[in-house]
Design an enzyme around this catalytic site. Structure first.
Site, PDB file in Angstrom:
ATOM      1  N   SER A 203     -40.044  -1.589  22.104  1.00 13.62           N
ATOM      2  CA  SER A 203     -39.445  -1.302  23.416  1.00 13.62           C
ATOM      3  C   SER A 203     -38.883   0.119  23.433  1.00 13.62           C
ATOM      4  CB  SER A 203     -38.320  -2.296  23.719  1.00 13.62           C
ATOM      5  OG  SER A 203     -38.817  -3.608  23.818  1.00 13.62           O
TER       6      SER A 203
ATOM      7  N   HIS B  63     -28.196  -6.217  30.863  1.00 12.66           N
ATOM      8  CA  HIS B  63     -29.035  -5.225  30.204  1.00 12.66           C
ATOM      9  C   HIS B  63     -29.111  -3.911  30.974  1.00 12.66           C
ATOM     10  CE1 HIS B  63     -30.002  -8.640  27.797  1.00 12.66           C
ATOM     11  NE2 HIS B  63     -30.976  -8.043  27.129  1.00 12.66           N
TER      12      HIS B  63
ATOM     13  N   HIS C 181       1.163   5.362   5.518  1.00 11.13           N
ATOM     14  CA  HIS C 181       0.878   4.041   4.954  1.00 11.13           C
ATOM     15  C   HIS C 181       0.924   4.101   3.434  1.00 11.13           C
ATOM     16  CE1 HIS C 181      -0.910   4.163   8.978  1.00 11.13           C
ATOM     17  NE2 HIS C 181      -0.799   2.862   9.021  1.00 11.13           N
TER      18      HIS C 181
ATOM     19  N   ARG D 263     -39.592   6.871  27.889  1.00  6.21           N
ATOM     20  CA  ARG D 263     -39.589   6.283  26.533  1.00  6.21           C
ATOM     21  C   ARG D 263     -40.947   6.501  25.874  1.00  6.21           C
ATOM     22  NH1 ARG D 263     -40.590  -0.247  26.629  1.00  6.21           N
ATOM     23  NH2 ARG D 263     -41.751  -0.330  28.564  1.00  6.21           N
TER      24      ARG D 263
ATOM     25  N   GLU E  70     -26.687  -2.944  16.182  1.00  8.66           N
ATOM     26  CA  GLU E  70     -26.540  -1.615  16.774  1.00  8.66           C
ATOM     27  C   GLU E  70     -25.411  -0.837  16.103  1.00  8.66           C
ATOM     28  OE1 GLU E  70     -26.398  -4.472  18.442  1.00  8.66           O
ATOM     29  OE2 GLU E  70     -28.321  -4.529  19.495  1.00  8.66           O
TER      30      GLU E  70
ATOM     31  N   LEU F 277     -11.418   0.663  11.407  1.00  7.16           N
ATOM     32  CA  LEU F 277     -11.742  -0.138  10.225  1.00  7.16           C
ATOM     33  C   LEU F 277     -13.191  -0.597  10.212  1.00  7.16           C
ATOM     34  CD1 LEU F 277      -8.347  -1.993   9.894  1.00  7.16           C
ATOM     35  CD2 LEU F 277      -9.220  -0.098   8.520  1.00  7.16           C
TER      36      LEU F 277
ATOM     37  N   GLY G  21      -8.958  -5.467   6.509  1.00  2.00           N
ATOM     38  CA  GLY G  21      -9.344  -5.119   7.870  1.00  2.00           C
ATOM     39  C   GLY G  21     -10.810  -4.729   7.953  1.00  2.00           C
TER      40      GLY G  21
ATOM     41  N   HIS H 204       3.159  -1.610   4.373  1.00  2.00           N
ATOM     42  CA  HIS H 204       1.854  -1.230   4.916  1.00  2.00           C
ATOM     43  C   HIS H 204       1.868   0.094   5.652  1.00  2.00           C
ATOM     44  CE1 HIS H 204      -2.141  -1.601   6.695  1.00  2.00           C
ATOM     45  NE2 HIS H 204      -1.575  -1.084   7.768  1.00  2.00           N
TER      46      HIS H 204
ATOM     47  N   ASP I  45     -34.477  -8.157  33.366  1.00  2.00           N
ATOM     48  CA  ASP I  45     -33.506  -8.625  32.370  1.00  2.00           C
ATOM     49  C   ASP I  45     -32.100  -8.719  32.946  1.00  2.00           C
ATOM     50  OD1 ASP I  45     -35.033  -9.397  30.237  1.00  2.00           O
ATOM     51  OD2 ASP I  45     -34.988  -7.453  29.247  1.00  2.00           O
TER      52      ASP I  45
END
Lengths: 670, 670
Positions: B391, B480, B40, B364, B418, B131, B168, B271, B476
């Site tokens: 949670s 989930h 590129h 947990r 996330e 990207l 991008g 490009h 849920d």
């Protein structure tokens, strides 16, 4: 609008009634979450005013005809607030949402699942819950509306897409991709309500964001309003304004989460847990709602049922217009999404031709050739790519691209937005009228995962064209070379994963993707050229069985080579070498689709796999292959990430070669 | 700044020299891409001016000490422009980047991979190519700098993070998550150059976006400047201004893609493909660059080497300051990220205690207890969650959260982001000084996939705490409830996936995640309570072998039950029933980590799996399990998506019960 104006004539009484209607929602929400001992009361109570005004004064839908093509689409992007939707459905009278369903909220088999699930109850336009998906899918719905309107006329296609989005939806990255695309295409009939309550699960949103949300949406080309989300007249005026705008709309609704719960409202405590009996009693008192749990007085219910009557009237008028329209039948036909049989006939002819010509092309190129035929024979398909059009080869001659000024095209430049593309395709498919396909590199299935999973969960016919499917892409290196992606997709329930080996299988897999109306397909394609491998002339679609014996040796098999895609050719070469050099008779099995192979009879599967030792060859992770090779088999593929080099060097470097198959065979059957 | 001012004294000569320095980049880029016949050239040529000014006048790094902790971080988010970085590395004199490496661009084993690969060459701070990852990872780096500065003093921690991002990068959703977080935390030493060239692969960016990018960044709290990206003085002034700002900076650099190629510049043709010999010759002429391919005249090279000399001086000064600082040793120690042995001692004591107490908690919750110990015993760990703190249970007593006004805390409210969280954790880990961990629901691993893959590819110690790991989360519902996620993660090379069965295994898996410094770990945890299953007292970390025999029957095995996480308890109950009801002696094998089990000797693996028939039990997709159960085994788990209901109802509904294991056993061994 007419209803909105009508209400003004007797504003006082109407206001009182509408306040009661809102309280009915709040009470039903509190009661249902409490009975389930699980759920999210905060959002539905906070947005009850907005929902009441939207449904009471504006929305166009007929609960007795939930699939009426010209209905408004209601998208609860903040899907954890599902009780808002269920309460509305009960109140306006969807036949499948009696009060008993609200009483079974979140129980096994209930229509009132924890999050709205497409297909569980009428009027649920899409599955939501993973945040941001709703708003991004709604972009596809609003786009579908514009495209159908251009095709069949605004007189019979003229509806809005309303979205309720929370802070979470707008923090997720997918929201950026969605609003940028919506603003670019000026989808003015997309109206997003932002439940601007300043509370997220961890506490005030100020813990994690300082964004000027209104400025952000303005930057994306939205018409932005900011209102008190509990002021019914402000809500109504904002919706009326939004409907007049030539841009998509954001209405920031400043609300109190859990509004109505006197001691907890405005705090994250109302977000995701029942309010408790004491607080519910206090809320009843504060609202002046003296009715028993799950009881809505007849006059209030009657007021709500007016929404359905208005919708039914509108639908009847639409039926009259549709009967008069020259395009009425075509619209009804398009919505069914029946691929015409001519497509399949043309594809069979294509296969015959290239079987004769033994055409050697990259399967991405074969896919382009196939798409040329499909797009010629039907208008249902809508193409696109996440800015890799000439790599994915997803555009075919004569395809015009869609822009804000012209929705008559059939190709969408989705931009560098894999996730937004996938969600928009879900929206196009859910809306009805189109079979969307869209391209990116297979490695970037990662970016689109959230929406691909929803395609599968909702059973939508969305076709993913994923090229550059292995180290065969060469120099771009490990970030672009898929390894675990086939396993990731194959493990996803309800998703067809096709990895064709040559031009013939590519045509077959496309045909299968078109035939499977109730599920998404991923067609995984090579960058590099692949020989035509199919030998016998046959009109049968051999890929339809998922896996089949491509080469059966003259002598009884001593070995079976299993492969998919670009590695089938390598397996064939190895089989020739094994016979030529060592007189080892090896069969070659091509496995373009594990899912379809799983569906075959045990007898067929046994006949394909056979008893002889097996070696699987795939330039990907091993995970999953042991199912086919058994404990005594071997796998030749990738042990780790790829590398940057010309493709042929990489195949040698990683030992995915006929020579390596021969060596492994000698070890295996010695 | 000092250098920037210095240049002003003899502006004319300096300008001429700097122009030549820029042309050296352009020539090297053209030549390398041409020789590789792949790559590129457009971005590196377009951004050559910006890069020259940044490196020549501002950047602080010492090629002879590439890991100097106080170096500036340079992030090429638009990773396809890798030749820009390689040219710079050659020019300023990284010892491992001689001209020969440029001549081997994109060849097998070269340091000059198609995209910058962390660990391949010195000075490459991170892997880019997918990207948006660069800019999002840079946020973590800039955050790490602030946190270290608070801990050890601004005199010895004071550097910038410079990012080059393309259209991008800024279209991808992850960029939204990243800039929102950066703006919120006022990471003023993060300076992003936007290569604003209005060209993407499909053509002009106007095909897919109409966004007001400057307004968007302002909305996110950035200090925004807009300049001619070919005007060296404008570039220098903008950088100087950005360094003064109290906000993170966006510098929009209006550039011509492929600048210097007289016939192709400004078009997408530059490009992603070589320019061709003719165009390169024309470019040489237009630039006045009469030198042979890959040749940079000594005086220009000498000018570039001045950058390294300035960096070496700055490093020497830093060494003096560090020697004088009371925190110098601590900084050096922190950067090594050695978890103190006391952590492991405390964890062993924790295991002994809970073995005695037979503590029954959700894993947990066990993880939270373990984290309490870890966070007490070391400052290296930095916690966080994507708005699911209570949670995921990722915060421990006394952990203060980080804000724009106070970087002394150890907990990050990443927001509902996330993907941004995962990338920021990569940045924290790459920067040095911290071992980040962060929580979300396992289902939302989907959203973070792109960055999780890079954690693995870069071998970074990032610990993902993923709770709510199956239908065991209950109401849920299917959006989930993870199904395919374990397979997706297990198929990813270089990633530890732990699914502990009880409190003891949770402590063991955390210990292993901390021990594995060279790879990321995902710790997959239950929402529901799980019994303590380990029987024998042992200081050995049994999870370290990946899988082990938890229960060996008194009689020789007739059956082996394989399970992970919450299903191990079910397998134990089934084993008891099988013995009690049918005198079938069944062993139970817990498999918390497939990856670690794969690394054991064949003899050990055989002793664990044994010859008797096997049944695997996991509330997830089957894909991958056939490796362990063999052709004659059975799998009890999920066949499709989950549903919304209380957890116990779901286990029954989907047949993941001791009774179902008993029934399957009877079929299997009859």
């Amino acid at each position: 609008m007419s209803t909105y104006t009508l209400r003004q004539e007797n504003r006082e009484a109407a206001n009182v009634r509408e306040r009661d209607m809102t309280n009915a929602i709040r009470a039903l929400v509190m009661d249902s979450v409490q009975k389930a001992n699980s759920g999210h009361p905060g959002m539905p109570m906070g947005m009850a005013d907005v929902a009441t005004v939207l449904f009471n004064r504006f929305i166009k839908l007929d609960p007795l005809h939930p699939l009426w093509p010209d209905r408004d689409r209601f998208v609860l992007s903040a899907g954890h607030g599902s009780m808002l939707q269920y309460a509305l459905h009960y109140l306006i009278g969807y036949p499948d949402m009696p009060i008993e369903e609200l009483q079974r909220f979140r129980q096994l088999g209930a229509k009132t699942a924890g999050h709205p699930e497409y297909g569980h109850a009428q009027g649920i336009e899409l599955t939501t819950g993973p945040l941001g998906q709703g708003i991004a899918t709604a972009v596809g719905m609003a786009l579908a509306e514009r495209m159908l309107a251009v095709r069949f006329g605004e007189d019979i296609v003229d509806h809005h897409t309303y979205v309720i989005a929370g802070d979470g939806c707008l923090q997720e990255g997918i929201s950026h991709e969605a609003i940028d695309l919506a603003g670019h295409l000026k989808l003015s009939k997309l109206i997003v309500f932002w439940d601007n309550n300043s509370i997220s699960i961890d506490g005030p949103t100020s813990l994690s964001t300082s964004l000027d949300q209104l400025a952000r949406f303005r930057a994306a080309g939205f018409y932005v309003q900011d209102i008190d989300g509990h002021d019914h007249e402000a809500i109504a005026q904002a919706i009326a304004q939004a409907k007049l705008s030539k841009q998509p709309s954001l209405i920031s609704c400043r609300t109190l989460i859990g509004k109505g719960a006197p001691n907890l409202q405005g705090t994250e405590k109302t977000h995701g847990a029942p309010l408790g009996e004491a607080e519910i009693a206090a809320a009843r008192q504060a609202m002046g709602w003296a009715h028993a749990p799950f009881h809505v007085p007849e006059d209030i219910l009657e007021a709500w049922r007016e929404v359905a009557r208005r919708g039914a009237d509108e639908r009847r008028q639409w039926c009259v217009k549709t009967a008069a329209s020259p395009f009425g039948d075509e619209l009804r036909q398009a919505v069914k999404k029946e691929i015409p049989e001519t497509v399949f006939k043309d594809l069979r002819a294509f296969r015959r031709l290239h079987l004769e010509k033994a055409t050697k092309v990259a399967t991405r190129k074969a896919s382009e050739m196939v798409l040329g035929i499909i797009n010629n024979a039907t208008d249902l398909t809508i193409g696109g790519s996440a800015d890799l059009t000439h790599s994915n080869l997803t555009i075919t001659p004569g395809m015009k691209h869609i822009s804000a000024n012209d929705f008559s095209g059939r190709y969408i430049h989705y931009g560098i937005r894999e996730h937004g593309m996938a969600a928009a395709m879900n929206g196009l498919a859910l809306h009805g009228g189109f079979v969307p396909y869209g391209g990116t590199f297979l490695a970037f299935a990662d970016y689109a995962r959230g929406a691909i999973r929803l395609s599968a969960l909702m059973g939508q016919q969305v076709i993913y064209v994923m090229t550059h499917d292995s180290i065969g892409l060469g120099e771009d290196g490990p970030t672009h070379q898929p390894i675990e992606h086939l396993a990731m997709l194959r493990a996803t329930p309800g998703l067809n994963v096709f990895r064709p080996a040559d031009i013939i299988e590519t045509a077959e897999c496309w045909e299968l993707a078109l035939r499977h109306k109730d599920r998404p397909s991923v067609i995984v394609l090579s960058r590099q050229n692949l020989s035509m491998l199919r030998q016998a002339d046959s009109t049968e679609n051999r890929s339809s069985r998922g896996a089949y014996v491509l080469r059966e040796p003259a002598e009884p098999r001593a070995l079976t080579l299993l492969a998919s895609g670009s590695e089938v050719e390598i397996a064939c070469t190895a089989a020739d070498m094994l016979w030529g050099q060592y007189q080892i008779p090896a069969a070659v099995v091509s496995m373009p689709s594990w899912e379809l192979f799983e569906m075959q009879t045990l007898a067929y599967r046994r006949s394909v796999l056979a008893a002889a030792p097996r070696i699987a060859i795939e330039a990907a992770a091993r995970l999953g292959w042991d199912r086919w090779i058994g404990e005594k088999g071997a796998f030749i593929g990738m042990q780790g990430f790829g590398a940057s080099a010309p493709a042929s060097d990489l195949y040698r470097h990683f030992g995915i070669t006929p020579e390596s198959i021969v060596a492994t065979t000698r070890k295996l059957i010695s």
